[in-house]
Scaffold this motif. Structure first.
Motif, short mmCIF file in Angstrom:
data_model
loop_
_atom_site.label_atom_id
_atom_site.label_comp_id
_atom_site.label_asym_id
_atom_site.label_seq_id
_atom_site.Cartn_x
_atom_site.Cartn_y
_atom_site.Cartn_z
N MET A 90 0.81 -1.35 0.08
CA MET A 90 -0.20 -0.19 -0.05
C MET A 90 0.85 1.22 0.14
O MET A 90 1.71 1.53 0.79
CB MET A 90 -0.81 0.03 1.09
N THR A 91 0.74 2.30 -0.80
CA THR A 91 1.53 3.27 -0.93
C THR A 91 0.77 4.45 -0.38
O THR A 91 -0.37 4.54 -0.38
CB THR A 91 2.01 3.64 -2.51
N THR A 92 1.54 5.40 0.06
CA THR A 92 1.03 6.69 0.87
C THR A 92 0.76 7.64 -0.37
O THR A 92 1.66 7.97 -0.97
CB THR A 92 2.11 7.19 1.96
N PRO A 93 -0.44 8.37 -0.47
CA PRO A 93 -0.74 9.18 -1.32
C PRO A 93 0.18 10.61 -0.91
O PRO A 93 0.59 10.76 -0.07
CB PRO A 93 -2.37 9.66 -1.22
N PRO A 94 0.69 11.41 -2.02
CA PRO A 94 1.39 12.57 -1.72
C PRO A 94 0.71 13.55 -0.83
O PRO A 94 -0.81 13.62 -0.88
CB PRO A 94 1.39 13.01 -3.05
N PRO A 95 1.19 14.24 -0.15
CA PRO A 95 0.52 15.17 0.89
C PRO A 95 0.16 16.40 0.09
O PRO A 95 0.38 16.78 -1.17
CB PRO A 95 1.95 15.85 1.51
N SER A 96 -1.07 16.78 0.84
CA SER A 96 -1.73 17.93 0.05
C SER A 96 -0.88 19.09 0.11
O SER A 96 0.34 19.17 0.81
CB SER A 96 -3.07 18.56 1.08
N ARG A 97 -1.27 20.14 -0.71
CA ARG A 97 -0.36 21.45 -0.77
C ARG A 97 -0.03 22.25 0.44
O ARG A 97 0.85 22.56 0.78
CB ARG A 97 -0.87 22.34 -1.87
N SER A 98 -1.37 22.12 1.45
CA SER A 98 -1.22 22.79 2.72
C SER A 98 -0.33 22.24 3.56
O SER A 98 0.21 22.80 4.29
CB SER A 98 -2.73 23.13 3.30
N LEU A 99 -0.47 20.91 3.73
CA LEU A 99 0.51 19.88 4.43
C LEU A 99 1.79 20.19 4.10
O LEU A 99 2.78 20.05 5.04
CB LEU A 99 -0.17 18.35 4.62
N GLN A 100 1.99 20.14 3.03
CA GLN A 100 3.58 20.39 2.27
C GLN A 100 4.12 21.70 2.71
O GLN A 100 5.37 21.70 3.26
CB GLN A 100 3.62 20.05 0.85
N ARG A 101 3.35 22.84 2.89
CA ARG A 101 3.81 23.89 3.15
C ARG A 101 3.97 24.06 4.63
O ARG A 101 4.79 24.62 5.23
CB ARG A 101 2.50 25.06 2.84
N LEU A 102 3.06 23.29 5.38
CA LEU A 102 3.44 23.16 7.04
C LEU A 102 4.78 22.54 7.29
O LEU A 102 5.43 22.71 7.99
CB LEU A 102 2.16 22.20 7.68
N ARG A 103 4.90 21.41 6.56
CA ARG A 103 6.36 20.43 6.65
C ARG A 103 7.48 21.43 6.29
O ARG A 103 8.43 21.51 6.97
CB ARG A 103 6.36 19.42 5.66
N ASP A 104 7.26 22.45 5.38
CA ASP A 104 8.36 23.34 5.09
C ASP A 104 8.64 24.24 6.38
O ASP A 104 9.55 25.18 6.16
CB ASP A 104 7.95 24.08 3.63
N LEU A 105 7.72 24.66 6.99
CA LEU A 105 7.84 25.71 8.18
C LEU A 105 8.29 25.11 9.46
O LEU A 105 8.45 25.69 10.50
CB LEU A 105 6.54 26.39 8.36
N THR A 106 8.27 23.61 9.56
CA THR A 106 8.73 23.04 10.89
C THR A 106 9.56 21.83 10.73
O THR A 106 9.31 21.09 9.73
CB THR A 106 7.48 22.70 11.54
N SER A 107 10.24 21.54 11.66
CA SER A 107 11.02 20.21 11.74
C SER A 107 10.16 19.06 12.25
O SER A 107 10.67 18.18 12.52
CB SER A 107 12.38 20.52 12.27
N ALA A 108 8.89 19.37 12.79
CA ALA A 108 8.06 18.50 13.51
C ALA A 108 7.48 17.57 12.32
O ALA A 108 7.41 17.86 11.24
CB ALA A 108 7.12 19.08 14.14
N ARG A 109 7.24 16.28 13.12
CA ARG A 109 6.97 15.42 12.19
C ARG A 109 5.49 15.22 12.15
O ARG A 109 4.71 15.07 12.89
CB ARG A 109 7.35 13.86 12.93
N VAL A 110 5.01 15.87 10.81
CA VAL A 110 3.48 15.98 10.85
C VAL A 110 3.16 15.28 9.41
O VAL A 110 3.91 15.32 8.30
CB VAL A 110 3.12 17.65 10.52
#
Length: 256
Positions: free
Chosen positions: A1-21
């Motif tokens: 089972m593959t994980t779908p790519p993150p949404s655009r808003s989720l990817q932007r959140l990842r870019d702003l934090t080192s937390a694992r989201v």
């Protein structure tokens, strides 16, 4: 089972934090990549706790900045003792007390203590560079580091006894912070006016998260120098002294 790519808003959140989201899932578990990254981060944090404290290199580096540096130890002789008995890391051993007592030090304004703490790796990597950035800022306030001490097996409160024995009005303790899963090499600076055994954490100021991906040396030095100057001028640190330095972070927020 593959994980779908993150949404655009989720990817932007990842870019702003080192937390694992938004790590995704594989069945009822984490994707293999996310699990391996977590395991690696955990291993790095454990390694940072047990890293060798390079006292001789730190002494050499501080001496190279023109500081006469002493080496002391806490009552925590072994790393296992240090981790299991925090109280031992708050007290100087007998040899160190005798060494400091033999200095016959008169009153001074500022002493600096560099201790291994919970991340010797952080101290080895950042302490000398931070002091190098801090000294000219202190000089601009006509303050000099009159005593420098490298302490092994150190907890923050060890600086209270050291500062009291050296007759320091203020002590700054640079120490390795508890490693996190995103920052195993974070350095903290703890400032205490009128250091003495029994001081509580409410009487300290802290500048934390000093490392390559966190607070830079120049910004940390700016804040530490401001707190030292104001702490000495007002005769307080801790909850009675708020950081009103208006440093680079505050300036960036004001202009955003």
């Amino acid at each position: 089972m593959t994980t779908p790519p993150p949404s655009r808003s989720l990817q932007r959140l990842r870019d702003l934090t080192s937390a694992r989201v938004g790590l995704g899932r594989a069945g009822a578990s984490l994707p293999t990549g996310a699990l391996l990254e977590f395991t690696l981060a955990h291993a790095r944090a454990r390694d940072a706790v047990h890293a060798a404290f390079d006292g001789p290199a730190l002494i050499s580096g501080l001496d190279g900045l023109g500081l006469e540096t002493l080496a002391v130890s806490s009552c925590a002789r072994e790393r296992t003792d240090y981790l299991r008995r925090p109280d031992l890391g708050r007290k100087l051993d007998q040899v160190s007390r005798q060494l400091l007592a033999s200095r016959n030090a008169g009153p001074c304004r500022l002493a600096i203590v560099v201790g291994d703490g919970l991340s010797p790796a952080a101290v080895n990597a950042h302490a000398v560079a931070l002091v190098r950035s801090l000294m000219p800022r202190l000089a601009g306030e006509r303050i000099e580091i009159e005593h420098a001490v490298v302490a092994s097996g150190a907890r923050v409160a060890l600086g209270d006894e050291i500062g009291a024995m050296l007759g320091a009005r203020m002590v700054v303790v640079l120490i390795g912070e508890r490693p996190g899963l995103s920052a195993p090499d974070s350095l903290g600076a703890y400032l205490t006016f009128a250091p003495r055994p029994g001081v509580t954490d409410a009487e300290r100021n802290c500048v934390s998260n000093i490392h390559g991906a966190g607070l830079g040396y120049d910004e940390a030095a700016f804040r530490i120098a401001w707190l030292v100057h104001e702490g000495l001028a007002r005769g307080v640190t801790g909850v009675a002294l708020k950081d009103e330095s208006g440093g680079p972070i505050a300036q960036r927020i004001a202009t955003d």
